[in-house]
Design a protein around this motif. Structure first.
Motif, PDB file in Angstrom:
ATOM      1  N   VAL A  40       0.612  -1.091   0.013  1.00  0.00           N
ATOM      2  CA  VAL A  40       0.205  -0.149   0.019  1.00  0.00           C
ATOM      3  C   VAL A  40       0.796   1.189   0.004  1.00  0.00           C
ATOM      4  O   VAL A  40       0.751   2.270  -0.737  1.00  0.00           O
ATOM      5  N   ASP A  41       1.657   1.384   0.975  1.00  0.00           N
ATOM      6  CA  ASP A  41       2.691   2.435   1.208  1.00  0.00           C
ATOM      7  C   ASP A  41       3.785   2.569   0.278  1.00  0.00           C
ATOM      8  O   ASP A  41       4.355   3.796   0.111  1.00  0.00           O
ATOM      9  N   GLY A  42       4.349   1.511  -0.235  1.00  0.00           N
ATOM     10  CA  GLY A  42       5.275   1.415  -1.511  1.00  0.00           C
ATOM     11  C   GLY A  42       6.541   1.423  -0.786  1.00  0.00           C
ATOM     12  O   GLY A  42       7.601   2.092  -1.641  1.00  0.00           O
ATOM     13  N   HIS A  43       6.815   1.121   0.310  1.00  0.00           N
ATOM     14  CA  HIS A  43       8.297   1.130   0.917  1.00  0.00           C
ATOM     15  C   HIS A  43       8.483  -0.096   1.802  1.00  0.00           C
ATOM     16  O   HIS A  43       7.485  -0.734   2.456  1.00  0.00           O
ATOM     17  N   PRO A  44       9.768  -0.901   1.889  1.00  0.00           N
ATOM     18  CA  PRO A  44      10.046  -1.697   2.843  1.00  0.00           C
ATOM     19  C   PRO A  44       9.734  -1.284   4.327  1.00  0.00           C
ATOM     20  O   PRO A  44       9.810   0.098   4.607  1.00  0.00           O
ATOM     21  N   ASP A  45       9.506  -2.033   5.189  1.00  0.00           N
ATOM     22  CA  ASP A  45       9.072  -1.769   6.556  1.00  0.00           C
ATOM     23  C   ASP A  45      10.173  -1.055   7.304  1.00  0.00           C
ATOM     24  O   ASP A  45      10.773  -1.725   8.458  1.00  0.00           O
ATOM     25  N   ALA A  46      10.574   0.218   7.100  1.00  0.00           N
ATOM     26  CA  ALA A  46      11.725   0.720   7.850  1.00  0.00           C
ATOM     27  C   ALA A  46      11.156   1.493   8.933  1.00  0.00           C
ATOM     28  O   ALA A  46      12.023   1.933   9.608  1.00  0.00           O
ATOM     29  N   SER A  47       9.957   2.107   8.887  1.00  0.00           N
ATOM     30  CA  SER A  47       9.351   3.039   9.800  1.00  0.00           C
ATOM     31  C   SER A  47       9.463   2.255  11.152  1.00  0.00           C
ATOM     32  O   SER A  47       9.291   1.172  11.482  1.00  0.00           O
ATOM     33  N   THR A  48       9.072   2.963  12.231  1.00  0.00           N
ATOM     34  CA  THR A  48       8.950   2.656  13.358  1.00  0.00           C
ATOM     35  C   THR A  48       7.740   1.938  13.853  1.00  0.00           C
ATOM     36  O   THR A  48       6.778   2.336  13.179  1.00  0.00           O
ATOM     37  N   PRO A  49       7.762   0.875  14.562  1.00  0.00           N
ATOM     38  CA  PRO A  49       6.706  -0.009  14.761  1.00  0.00           C
ATOM     39  C   PRO A  49       5.364   0.783  15.244  1.00  0.00           C
ATOM     40  O   PRO A  49       5.484   1.537  16.396  1.00  0.00           O
ATOM     41  N   ASN A  50       4.322   0.956  14.495  1.00  0.00           N
ATOM     42  CA  ASN A  50       3.148   1.801  15.090  1.00  0.00           C
ATOM     43  C   ASN A  50       1.775   1.071  14.444  1.00  0.00           C
ATOM     44  O   ASN A  50       1.530   1.420  13.258  1.00  0.00           O
ATOM     45  N   PRO A  51       1.507   0.085  15.089  1.00  0.00           N
ATOM     46  CA  PRO A  51       0.306  -0.544  14.377  1.00  0.00           C
ATOM     47  C   PRO A  51      -1.091  -0.014  14.300  1.00  0.00           C
ATOM     48  O   PRO A  51      -1.707   0.031  13.293  1.00  0.00           O
TER      49      PRO A  51
END
Length: 283
Positions: free
Chosen positions: A141-152
Motif C-alpha cells: 500500500v505505502d510502497g516502501h519496505p518496513d523501515a518505519s518505527t513499529p506503530n500498528p
DNA sequence: AAATCGGGGTG
DNA sequence: CACCCAGATTT
C-alpha cells in the motif's frame, strides 16, 4: 485475492482447527507475542493438555506457568497469562470474553491480542495489525519496505478500508494477510514471484525503492551480561521445585553486583519471590 | 518516541 | 554476528 490465496496456501496450524477453544486461542496469542510459530506449537499442546480451561491454570501457583513456559522467552508473559486465567475465572465466569473492550482489560493483552482473539476465536469483524500485516501494508500500500518505527495503529485505517464486509470473510482476510507476510512477503528476501499481490504492489510498481535498508544502530543502554544474568537465575529456579539459597546463584552469576541487579529486577517483576533465610523460589 | 523484556533460528 | 519473530508495558 488474499482470501483466495489463503484458501489454497494456509498452513495447518493448531489454532485453525475446527472447534479450537477460545482459551486455546488466547494461550496461543500470548505465546506468539514475539515468538515464532514453529516454537509455539509443541508448548501450546502441553499447556492445553495440562490446563484445558482457564480455571485449571488459575488453580495453580503462577510459578507453574513460568516452569511450563520453558524457553519461549519473555517469561513475564507466563505470569500475565496466569493472571489472565485468574481474572477470567473471577470476573468472567471462567469463559474467555468475546469483545475487544473486555479483552483489553486483561493483563498482558494489548491492541493486537485483543483484536486477534475477538476475530479468530469469536469471528468478530475487526482489523488486526501484527508485524506481518504491518510489513505487507507498508510495501503493497505505502510502497516502501518496513523501515518505519513499529506503530500498528498507523496501519489500522488501511486495514479497515480493505476489510471485507462479511464477518467470516473478514476473519479469513486478517489471517490471510498475516500468512502472506509470514510465507511470502517476508522480512528478508520476499518471494515476490509467487505473491498474489505482485501486480498491485506499490513497492514493486515503484521499482523496489530502499531495498537495502540502512537501519539506525540499535543502541542498547543495558549491559548484555545483565540480561544473561536474569536468564541464568531464572533457569536455575525453574529446574528446582524447592526454594534455592541466594548463595547458589553465584554459580550461575559470579559477579556480585550483576547478581544483585538481576535478583532485584526479578523480584520487582514478580518472576521470583523471596522466602526466609535468603532463599528464593518461583511465585 | 524510545527502552525494556528472551531465547532460538537464520542468512 | 545482526536480524527477526502473530507485542505489551513503562518511562
Amino acid at each position: 485475492m488474499v482470501v483466495d490465496w489463503f484458501a489454497v496456501h494456509a498452513r495447518d496450524l493448531p489454532w485453525r482447527r475446527p472447534g479450537f477453544p477460545a482459551w486455546g486461542t488466547l494461550v496461543s496469542e500470548f505465546m506468539l507475542q514475539q515468538t515464532p510459530v514453529i516454537r509455539v506449537i509443541p508448548r501450546l499442546d502441553e499447556w492445553l493438555t495440562r490446563w484445558p480451561e482457564p480455571a485449571d491454570l488459575a488453580a495453580e501457583p503462577a510459578g507453574e506457568a513460568v516452569r511450563a513456559w520453558q524457553s519461549l522467552g519473555y517469561p513475564r508473559r507466563a505470569l500475565n497469562l496466569h493472571a489472565c486465567a485468574v481474572a477470567i475465572t473471577e470476573r468472567f465466569g471462567g469463559a474467555v470474553p468475546n469483545d475487544v473492550e473486555a479483552l483489553l482489560s486483561l493483563p498482558g493483552v494489548g491492541d493486537y491480542t485483543a483484536r486477534a482473539v475477538a476475530v479468530f476465536a469469536f469471528g468478530s469483524r475487526h482489523p488486526v495489525v501484527d508485524t506481518n500485516i504491518r510489513r505487507v501494508i507498508a510495501r503493497a500500500v505505502d510502497g516502501h519496505p518496513d523501515a518505519s518505527t513499529p506503530n500498528p495503529k498507523r496501519d489500522l485505517p488501511a486495514m479497515t478500508a480493505l476489510l471485507p464486509a462479511d464477518d467470516s470473510a473478514a476473519a479469513r482476510f486478517n489471517a490471510g494477510m498475516m500468512e502472506l507476510g509470514a510465507l511470502v512477503c517476508t522480512a528478508r528476501s520476499p518471494k515476490c514471484e509467487i505473491c498474489p499481490l505482485a501486480h498491485v504492489c506499490a513497492w514493486r510498481t515503484a521499482g523496489y525503492p530502499d531495498r537495502e535498508i540502512t537501519r539506525k544502530p540499535k543502541q542498547k543502554k543495558y549491559e548484555g551480561s545483565d540480561r544473561q544474568a536474569r536468564g541464568a537465575i531464572l533457569k536455575l529456579l525453574r529446574a528446582t521445585a524447592h526454594p534455592v539459597a541466594g548463595t547458589r546463584f553465584a554459580e550461575a552469576v559470579p559477579d556480585p553486583a550483576q547478581r544483585g541487579r538481576a535478583i532485584t529486577g526479578l523480584l520487582t517483576d514478580g518472576l521470583i519471590v523471596a522466602s526466609a533465610d535468603d532463599e528464593f523460589t518461583l511465585p
